[in-house]
Design a protein around this motif. Structure first.
Motif, PDB file in Angstrom:
ATOM      1  N   ILE A   1      15.214  54.916  44.530  1.00 29.07           N
ATOM      2  CA  ILE A   1      14.315  54.560  43.469  1.00 29.07           C
ATOM      3  C   ILE A   1      12.851  54.946  43.266  1.00 29.07           C
ATOM      4  O   ILE A   1      12.422  55.558  42.422  1.00 29.07           O
ATOM      5  N   VAL A   2      12.330  54.813  44.572  1.00 32.05           N
ATOM      6  CA  VAL A   2      10.835  54.867  44.543  1.00 32.05           C
ATOM      7  C   VAL A   2      10.658  56.406  45.158  1.00 32.05           C
ATOM      8  O   VAL A   2       9.406  56.868  45.210  1.00 32.05           O
ATOM      9  N   HIS A   3      11.646  56.991  45.488  1.00 29.20           N
ATOM     10  CA  HIS A   3      11.482  58.327  46.129  1.00 29.20           C
ATOM     11  C   HIS A   3      10.699  58.686  47.165  1.00 29.20           C
ATOM     12  O   HIS A   3       9.789  59.283  47.281  1.00 29.20           O
ATOM     13  N   TYR A   4      11.203  58.066  48.353  1.00 29.38           N
ATOM     14  CA  TYR A   4      10.424  58.202  49.451  1.00 29.38           C
ATOM     15  C   TYR A   4      11.540  58.503  50.613  1.00 29.38           C
ATOM     16  O   TYR A   4      11.330  58.182  52.036  1.00 29.38           O
ATOM     17  N   THR A   5      12.652  58.995  50.235  1.00 30.97           N
ATOM     18  CA  THR A   5      13.526  59.515  51.408  1.00 30.97           C
ATOM     19  C   THR A   5      13.231  60.489  52.231  1.00 30.97           C
ATOM     20  O   THR A   5      13.673  60.664  53.280  1.00 30.97           O
TER      21      THR A   5
ATOM     22  N   SER B   1      10.063  61.419  52.986  1.00 29.25           N
ATOM     23  CA  SER B   1       8.587  61.076  53.631  1.00 29.25           C
ATOM     24  C   SER B   1       8.624  60.014  54.651  1.00 29.25           C
ATOM     25  O   SER B   1       7.869  59.972  55.402  1.00 29.25           O
ATOM     26  N   GLN B   2       9.643  59.185  54.400  1.00 28.86           N
ATOM     27  CA  GLN B   2       9.931  57.805  55.247  1.00 28.86           C
ATOM     28  C   GLN B   2      11.232  57.869  55.498  1.00 28.86           C
ATOM     29  O   GLN B   2      11.936  56.704  55.154  1.00 28.86           O
ATOM     30  N   PRO B   3      11.898  58.703  56.532  1.00 33.05           N
ATOM     31  CA  PRO B   3      13.253  58.671  56.879  1.00 33.05           C
ATOM     32  C   PRO B   3      13.418  57.316  57.795  1.00 33.05           C
ATOM     33  O   PRO B   3      14.721  56.709  57.512  1.00 33.05           O
ATOM     34  N   ALA B   4      12.751  56.805  58.507  1.00 35.47           N
ATOM     35  CA  ALA B   4      12.891  55.636  59.222  1.00 35.47           C
ATOM     36  C   ALA B   4      13.165  54.258  58.336  1.00 35.47           C
ATOM     37  O   ALA B   4      13.884  53.428  58.550  1.00 35.47           O
ATOM     38  N   LEU B   5      12.158  54.316  57.274  1.00 35.09           N
ATOM     39  CA  LEU B   5      12.080  53.286  56.344  1.00 35.09           C
ATOM     40  C   LEU B   5      13.068  53.184  55.439  1.00 35.09           C
ATOM     41  O   LEU B   5      13.654  52.180  54.969  1.00 35.09           O
TER      42      LEU B   5
ATOM     43  N   GLY C   1       7.435  52.263  59.289  1.00 37.66           N
ATOM     44  CA  GLY C   1       7.056  53.477  58.733  1.00 37.66           C
ATOM     45  C   GLY C   1       5.900  54.295  59.239  1.00 37.66           C
ATOM     46  O   GLY C   1       5.298  53.644  60.159  1.00 37.66           O
ATOM     47  N   GLU C   2       5.872  55.421  58.825  1.00 34.81           N
ATOM     48  CA  GLU C   2       4.643  56.124  59.358  1.00 34.81           C
ATOM     49  C   GLU C   2       3.823  56.604  58.262  1.00 34.81           C
ATOM     50  O   GLU C   2       3.768  57.383  57.297  1.00 34.81           O
ATOM     51  N   SER C   3       2.560  55.950  58.401  1.00 32.42           N
ATOM     52  CA  SER C   3       1.406  55.990  57.220  1.00 32.42           C
ATOM     53  C   SER C   3       1.721  55.915  55.966  1.00 32.42           C
ATOM     54  O   SER C   3       2.125  56.772  55.035  1.00 32.42           O
ATOM     55  N   PRO C   4       2.488  54.789  55.443  1.00 33.91           N
ATOM     56  CA  PRO C   4       3.162  54.611  54.384  1.00 33.91           C
ATOM     57  C   PRO C   4       2.120  54.729  53.036  1.00 33.91           C
ATOM     58  O   PRO C   4       1.204  54.275  53.154  1.00 33.91           O
ATOM     59  N   ASP C   5       2.551  55.195  51.944  1.00 35.32           N
ATOM     60  CA  ASP C   5       1.678  55.251  50.784  1.00 35.32           C
ATOM     61  C   ASP C   5       1.935  54.069  50.016  1.00 35.32           C
ATOM     62  O   ASP C   5       2.467  53.029  50.131  1.00 35.32           O
ATOM     63  N   ALA C   6       1.011  53.896  48.920  1.00 33.23           N
ATOM     64  CA  ALA C   6       0.892  52.652  48.272  1.00 33.23           C
ATOM     65  C   ALA C   6       2.162  51.959  47.483  1.00 33.23           C
ATOM     66  O   ALA C   6       2.368  51.232  47.427  1.00 33.23           O
ATOM     67  N   GLY C   7       2.876  53.171  47.107  1.00 31.68           N
ATOM     68  CA  GLY C   7       4.176  52.856  46.264  1.00 31.68           C
ATOM     69  C   GLY C   7       5.357  52.177  47.231  1.00 31.68           C
ATOM     70  O   GLY C   7       5.940  51.320  46.904  1.00 31.68           O
ATOM     71  N   VAL C   8       5.290  52.748  48.518  1.00 35.22           N
ATOM     72  CA  VAL C   8       6.049  52.098  49.592  1.00 35.22           C
ATOM     73  C   VAL C   8       5.945  50.724  49.820  1.00 35.22           C
ATOM     74  O   VAL C   8       6.535  49.848  50.011  1.00 35.22           O
TER      75      VAL C   8
END
Length: 146
Positions: free
Chosen positions: A53-57, A59-63, A110-117
């Protein structure tokens, strides 16, 4: 002519009335938190689906894996709350622990997550803590004191 008008009889003197009242009281006993079961399940469902939904598949595979597993865990707690409330409401504190973990997980998993995550996980975690406290408080209030 036959009397076909609908009449309501009083069943207070029916021989099964006390048994029906007791059964109804047992069925509803301890279900003060029933209104929380649905939101907890929906929170787990959203947590599991939030990476897409937030579209971080990408950029953040571990999360992504983490949130999927945590969402399933929260959903399973909700199903347990619904299925066996007298046994499961003791695990309301686990719901709070899952919420706290969800709040700190973007920086741990996560690895340096952005604000949305970060905001996504903070909101999920805060709601999990709030719903867990509501479940725990109501379960403590509903449990009989010796």
């Amino acid at each position: 002519m036959a009397n076909v008008s609908p009449t309501r009889g009083d069943i207070t003197h029916h021989p099964d009335a006390p048994e029906m009242r007791d059964r109804y009281a047992r069925m509803l006993g301890g279900r003060d938190v029933a209104l929380v079961d649905g939101p907890v399940f929906l929170l787990g469902l959203y947590c599991a689906a939030s990476p897409w939904i937030v579209h971080y598949t990408t950029s953040q595979p571990a999360l992504v894996t983490h949130n999927l597993i945590m969402g399933i865990a929260i959903g399973m707690l909700a199903l347990g709350f619904t299925r066996a409330p007298e046994r499961m409401y003791g695990l309301s504190w686990a719901m709070c622990a899952l919420g706290v973990w969800m709040i700190i997980s973007p920086w741990v998993v996560g690895e340096s997550p952005d604000a949305g995550v970060v905001w996504n996980n903070i909101i999920i975690g805060a709601l999990a803590v709030i719903l867990g406290l509501v479940c725990a408080g109501t379960a403590a209030k509903a449990s009989p004191r010796p």
